[in-house]
Design a protein around this motif. Structure first.
Motif, PDB file in Angstrom:
ATOM      1  N   UNK A   1      21.069  40.574 -56.125  1.00  0.00           N
ATOM      2  CA  UNK A   1      20.789  40.095 -54.767  1.00  0.00           C
ATOM      3  C   UNK A   1      19.362  40.449 -54.334  1.00  0.00           C
ATOM      4  N   UNK A   2      18.874  41.611 -54.757  1.00  0.00           N
ATOM      5  CA  UNK A   2      17.492  41.992 -54.451  1.00  0.00           C
ATOM      6  C   UNK A   2      16.518  41.023 -55.123  1.00  0.00           C
ATOM      7  N   UNK A   3      16.791  40.668 -56.383  1.00  0.00           N
ATOM      8  CA  UNK A   3      15.926  39.736 -57.111  1.00  0.00           C
ATOM      9  C   UNK A   3      15.950  38.353 -56.464  1.00  0.00           C
ATOM     10  N   UNK A   4      17.147  37.906 -56.020  1.00  0.00           N
ATOM     11  CA  UNK A   4      17.261  36.616 -55.334  1.00  0.00           C
ATOM     12  C   UNK A   4      16.500  36.644 -53.998  1.00  0.00           C
ATOM     13  N   UNK A   5      16.615  37.749 -53.304  1.00  0.00           N
ATOM     14  CA  UNK A   5      15.984  37.868 -51.989  1.00  0.00           C
ATOM     15  C   UNK A   5      14.463  37.845 -52.096  1.00  0.00           C
TER      16      UNK A   5
END
Length: 649
Positions: free
Chosen positions: A338-342
């Motif tokens: 989710x951090x990478x997507x964000x």
């Protein structure tokens, strides 16, 4: 090419600096000449002794453990200087004397065995002198190898034994004479030569030796290549490689810090090069490496100790720990995703990836680990499983020229295995002092009663207080000693409320381990920070945030023991695991603030609460949690699809 080599040398120097600062167990003297050969032969002799007593009929347990201690103390004083800034290239005369004394107190049991057995409780002046010297030598050895925290705790317990009669309240006891204390500490089987060092002298040493053989066959490096091949191209690939690689490294590693240094030297620069913040890169490595200590089959050697302490089969412990460990790494994986997507961080390009075909051709390197798991699962003892695993490592290494082990390589593995075991020898011997005081004074039960009195006998406050105690007791203490201390002092409070011993021991073990990434004393996070050149405290905070699953899972398997496969059916266990995974996804997305799209603060709070409700046991909480997550999933999916449709127009 010359610049590249210079860069490599600089990186290696930086890594050695991190090891010296945060991983005292690996900071050996660099010796040369005759002394180097003598110490090498001494270390090889330690391994040969351990193999002999494992293959053939072992001596009485007091002799087995005391000779194990003799080898350990002798090598510690020869390999570790008095001070971190001491002389690293020669052994001063006082350390030769301490090494001889260390061997001497260990061999005293062998020489005086018959007399010591017959005069238990009526010790001679010589006995008391040797016993007192053994206590001092163990404390100093632990200080050199493991560090001050465990020594301070052990000394406080010794002082408690001697002066506890002066304390007010529930901690008061009748007091112990110094003669009785020394006798109990060194001439019984509940002190220095108690269960902890007993497990070190049997199971743990062999599994550490197994790890040394795996390293010689290149399995450690192969874990990184395999992780790259599987996860490198995915969104946030480098961070996911770190999670996967550290999970694999944890199956053979006995130290969070060692795991950080070994895999972090490769993964942290890779993450930074692709745009990850320094604190985030270091935090991913620290949290993943720490999680490696809860990953079966070895669990930082705690699995063997746990089996002895609560009287369970080793394989049952490993099986029970598997689902929580997978949940832990799934939680970090999702946080990373989710951090990478964000932030829009990419995976590796095809050019940056290793040759997958070549990587998967070497999958046979994992066979020794498979051998251990299979043999353990069919009832073969851990000792035999480790021995067969070592043989399997040698055989597997022979498949290719570059991994084939010569006699010299085998002897180097013998030496490395003995050196790697020294931290465990020192930690278990020092922890034995703590356990000895607990059995002598009953302070474990007193502490448990104190916790229950503070919490009013209600489970949730009890768990919170036990968590805090475990975090404090685990600060700066290596995995093995960490578990011994936390389980001895804090676990009885949970057991007293009627919860399974396995749940209680796992609870304290998890939070003792999490201390490695929880400020202010977060050794794994600080080691990762040293490699990433990030701010240590911020890295600790980032590690803690990424490891939020480690703060949730222990509550889950106490309140819902089905997660540990305790008194449950496969149907119930499957449901608990499935809803826990869904809850972990929701919590991870809520904490990061991204699922299918970015989320405002109020939505993040609602989704996090829904995830926690689903993780908690209870039909009503499951229904509410699933309902909220389901509605949120549909809303976000439809909004994302509509936005894509508008952009395409």
């Amino acid at each position: 090419m010359g610049d590249h080599n210079q860069s490599q040398q600089i990186n290696e120097a930086e890594i050695q600096k991190v090891i010296a600062q945060y991983d005292k167990e690996s900071s050996f003297r660099e010796l040369a000449g005759f002394v180097r050969w003598f110490v090498t032969l001494f270390a090889i002799g330690f391994t040969v002794y351990q193999l002999y007593v494992s293959i053939f009929i072992p001596p009485p347990e007091q002799i087995l453990r005391s000779i194990h201690l003799a080898f350990g103390l002798g090598l510690i004083y020869l390999l570790f200087p008095v001070l971190r800034k001491g002389n690293w290239h020669r052994i001063p005369i006082w350390d030769w004397i301490l090494a001889i004394l260390g061997v001497g107190v260990g061999l005293y049991w062998l020489i005086e065995y018959d007399g010591l057995v017959t005069r238990i409780g009526a010790f001679t002046d010589t006995d008391l002198l040797v016993g007192g010297l053994a206590i001092l030598l163990v404390l100093e050895a632990a200080r050199r190898v493991v560090g001050w925290p465990i020594v301070v705790i052990a000394v406080l317990f010794l002082l408690y034994a001697l002066y506890g009669r002066e304390l007010p309240g529930f901690l008061q006891h009748r007091g112990v004479s110094i003669e009785r204390l020394i006798g109990h500490m060194y001439f019984g089987t509940e002190g220095i030569l108690g269960v902890p060092i007993g497990v070190s002298s049997s199971f743990i040493f062999l599994f550490i030796l197994f790890g040394a053989f795996l390293e010689k066959t290149g399995v450690g490096d192969y874990f990184n290549d395999l992780a790259l091949a599987i996860a490198g191209r995915r969104i946030g690939g480098p961070a996911k490689v770190t999670v996967f690689s550290s999970a694999l490294q944890g199956t053979i590693s006995g130290s969070s810090v060692a795991n950080v240094v070994q895999s972090g030297a490769f993964t942290i620069p890779l993450m930074k090069r692709l745009g990850y913040r320094s604190e985030f890169a270091a935090g991913v490595e620290a949290s993943s490496s720490t999680g490696g200590q809860i990953m079966p089959p070895i669990m930082g050697a705690a699995a063997f100790l746990m089996a002895e302490f609560i009287g369970m089969n080793y394989w049952d412990i490993a099986m029970a720990a598997a689902i929580p460990a997978i949940l832990f790494f799934a939680g970090i994986w999702m946080m990373v995703h989710f951090e990478a997507r964000r932030t829009g961080l990419r995976g590796l390009t095809e050019e940056e990836m290793p040759n997958r075909k070549e990587v998967f051709k070497k999958i046979y390197l994992l066979l020794p680990i498979v051998v251990i798991i299979v043999l353990s699962s069919i009832g073969v003892t851990p000792i035999r499983s480790a021995l067969y695993g070592i043989v399997a490592a040698i055989v597997v290494g022979a498949f290719r020229k570059e991994t084939r082990m010569s006699l010299k390589d085998i002897l180097i593995a013998f030496e490395n295995g003995a050196k790697a075991a020294l931290g465990v020898v020192a930690a278990t011997a020092a922890a034995g002092i703590i356990v000895g005081v607990v059995t002598l004074t009953g302070v474990g039960l007193k502490f448990a009663n104190g916790l229950l009195e503070l919490s009013g006998g209600v489970i949730l406050p009890t768990l919170i207080l036990t968590m805090i105690a475990s975090l404090i007791l685990g600060m700066g203490v290596p995995t093995t000693a960490n578990y011994i201390i936390t389980s001895t002092i804090a676990a009885p409070a949970i057991i007293a409320l009627g919860y399974p011993a396995l749940s209680a021991h796992m609870f304290t073990f998890y939070f003792g381990i999490v201390a490695d990434i929880t400020p202010p004393v977060a050794l794994a996070a600080f080691a990762a920070s040293g490699i990433a050149k990030s701010k240590p405290i911020r890295t600790g905070v980032e590690s803690t945030r990424l490891s939020i699953s480690a703060f949730i899972i222990p509550y889950m398997f106490v309140l819902s023991p089905a997660l540990l496969l305790v008194d449950t059916t496969w149907v119930e266990g499957t449901w608990v695991v499935a809803k826990s995974f869904i809850g972990m996804i929701a919590v991870s997305a809520g904490l990061i603030g991204f699922w299918f799209r970015r989320m405002p603060g109020w939505e993040r709070i609602i989704l996090t609460i829904a995830g926690l409700l689903l993780i908690m046991p209870g039909t009503l909480t499951d229904i509410v949690g699933l309902g909220i997550i389901g509605v949120e999933l549909v809303i976000q999916y439809l909004q994302t699809r509509n936005r894509k449709a508008v952009l395409n127009e």
